[in-house]
Design a protein around this motif. Structure first.
Motif, PDB file in Angstrom:
ATOM      1  N   LEU A  25       0.809  -1.218   0.000  1.00 32.70           N
ATOM      2  CA  LEU A  25       0.000   0.000   0.000  1.00 32.70           C
ATOM      3  C   LEU A  25       0.842   1.269   0.000  1.00 32.70           C
ATOM      4  O   LEU A  25       0.322   2.344  -0.298  1.00 32.70           O
ATOM      5  CB  LEU A  25      -0.949   0.002   1.202  1.00 32.70           C
ATOM      6  N   THR A  26       2.134   1.170   0.301  1.00 34.26           N
ATOM      7  CA  THR A  26       2.993   2.360   0.279  1.00 34.26           C
ATOM      8  C   THR A  26       3.503   2.679  -1.117  1.00 34.26           C
ATOM      9  O   THR A  26       4.066   3.748  -1.329  1.00 34.26           O
ATOM     10  CB  THR A  26       4.206   2.181   1.221  1.00 34.26           C
ATOM     11  N   VAL A  27       3.312   1.780  -2.071  1.00 34.12           N
ATOM     12  CA  VAL A  27       3.800   1.979  -3.439  1.00 34.12           C
ATOM     13  C   VAL A  27       2.710   2.667  -4.253  1.00 34.12           C
ATOM     14  O   VAL A  27       1.626   2.105  -4.438  1.00 34.12           O
ATOM     15  CB  VAL A  27       4.196   0.642  -4.096  1.00 34.12           C
ATOM     16  N   PRO A  28       2.967   3.869  -4.763  1.00 38.93           N
ATOM     17  CA  PRO A  28       1.949   4.563  -5.550  1.00 38.93           C
ATOM     18  C   PRO A  28       1.694   3.847  -6.879  1.00 38.93           C
ATOM     19  O   PRO A  28       2.609   3.297  -7.482  1.00 38.93           O
ATOM     20  CB  PRO A  28       2.545   5.950  -5.791  1.00 38.93           C
ATOM     21  N   GLY A  29       0.441   3.839  -7.289  1.00 42.59           N
ATOM     22  CA  GLY A  29       0.096   3.284  -8.586  1.00 42.59           C
ATOM     23  C   GLY A  29      -0.347   1.834  -8.557  1.00 42.59           C
ATOM     24  O   GLY A  29      -0.844   1.321  -9.546  1.00 42.59           O
ATOM     25  N   ILE A  30      -0.175   1.155  -7.457  1.00 45.27           N
ATOM     26  CA  ILE A  30      -0.623  -0.247  -7.368  1.00 45.27           C
ATOM     27  C   ILE A  30      -2.115  -0.240  -7.056  1.00 45.27           C
ATOM     28  O   ILE A  30      -2.563   0.387  -6.103  1.00 45.27           O
ATOM     29  CB  ILE A  30       0.159  -1.023  -6.302  1.00 45.27           C
ATOM     30  N   PHE A  31      -2.880  -0.947  -7.868  1.00 46.96           N
ATOM     31  CA  PHE A  31      -4.321  -0.996  -7.641  1.00 46.96           C
ATOM     32  C   PHE A  31      -4.836  -2.424  -7.522  1.00 46.96           C
ATOM     33  O   PHE A  31      -5.985  -2.654  -7.205  1.00 46.96           O
ATOM     34  CB  PHE A  31      -5.079  -0.251  -8.756  1.00 46.96           C
ATOM     35  N   ARG A  32      -3.956  -3.421  -7.744  1.00 47.62           N
ATOM     36  CA  ARG A  32      -4.388  -4.816  -7.630  1.00 47.62           C
ATOM     37  C   ARG A  32      -3.179  -5.679  -7.315  1.00 47.62           C
ATOM     38  O   ARG A  32      -2.104  -5.523  -7.877  1.00 47.62           O
ATOM     39  CB  ARG A  32      -5.017  -5.287  -8.934  1.00 47.62           C
ATOM     40  N   VAL A  33      -3.373  -6.617  -6.395  1.00 46.10           N
ATOM     41  CA  VAL A  33      -2.340  -7.597  -6.069  1.00 46.10           C
ATOM     42  C   VAL A  33      -3.003  -8.963  -6.088  1.00 46.10           C
ATOM     43  O   VAL A  33      -4.043  -9.167  -5.470  1.00 46.10           O
ATOM     44  CB  VAL A  33      -1.727  -7.327  -4.673  1.00 46.10           C
ATOM     45  N   LEU A  34      -2.400  -9.891  -6.800  1.00 46.19           N
ATOM     46  CA  LEU A  34      -2.915 -11.262  -6.856  1.00 46.19           C
ATOM     47  C   LEU A  34      -2.055 -12.145  -5.969  1.00 46.19           C
ATOM     48  O   LEU A  34      -0.829 -12.077  -6.017  1.00 46.19           O
ATOM     49  CB  LEU A  34      -2.891 -11.768  -8.295  1.00 46.19           C
ATOM     50  N   TYR A  35      -2.671 -12.966  -5.178  1.00 44.92           N
ATOM     51  CA  TYR A  35      -1.994 -13.822  -4.208  1.00 44.92           C
ATOM     52  C   TYR A  35      -2.205 -15.265  -4.632  1.00 44.92           C
ATOM     53  O   TYR A  35      -3.327 -15.753  -4.635  1.00 44.92           O
ATOM     54  CB  TYR A  35      -2.587 -13.537  -2.823  1.00 44.92           C
ATOM     55  N   ASP A  36      -1.138 -15.928  -5.021  1.00 50.05           N
ATOM     56  CA  ASP A  36      -1.216 -17.300  -5.535  1.00 50.05           C
ATOM     57  C   ASP A  36      -1.209 -18.287  -4.378  1.00 50.05           C
ATOM     58  O   ASP A  36      -0.240 -18.384  -3.633  1.00 50.05           O
ATOM     59  CB  ASP A  36      -0.029 -17.549  -6.469  1.00 50.05           C
ATOM     60  N   LEU A  37      -2.281 -19.043  -4.222  1.00 47.34           N
ATOM     61  CA  LEU A  37      -2.399 -20.028  -3.144  1.00 47.34           C
ATOM     62  C   LEU A  37      -2.143 -21.453  -3.617  1.00 47.34           C
ATOM     63  O   LEU A  37      -2.391 -22.392  -2.879  1.00 47.34           O
ATOM     64  CB  LEU A  37      -3.796 -19.946  -2.512  1.00 47.34           C
TER      65      LEU A  37
END
Length: 48
Positions: A25-37
């Motif tokens: 959340l501290t990185v500007p411009g990131i709007f989606r993170v996918l978490y591989d389970l």
């Protein structure tokens, strides 16, 4: 070749997941993170 799935609060402590979220959340411009389970390590699907 197999691995353990990174299930939060099972193999990965919830505190670690929370720290990952805070860092992302501290990185500007990131709007989606996918978490591989999945239990397979990355890039090994066709290796076997």
């Amino acid at each position: 070749m197999t691995g353990l799935p990174a299930i939060p609060d099972t193999y990965t402590p919830q505190e670690v997941v929370d720290k990952m979220v805070e860092a992302v959340l501290t990185v500007p411009g990131i709007f989606r993170v996918l978490y591989d389970l999945t239990a397979k390590p990355p890039w090994t699907t066709e290796w076997e």
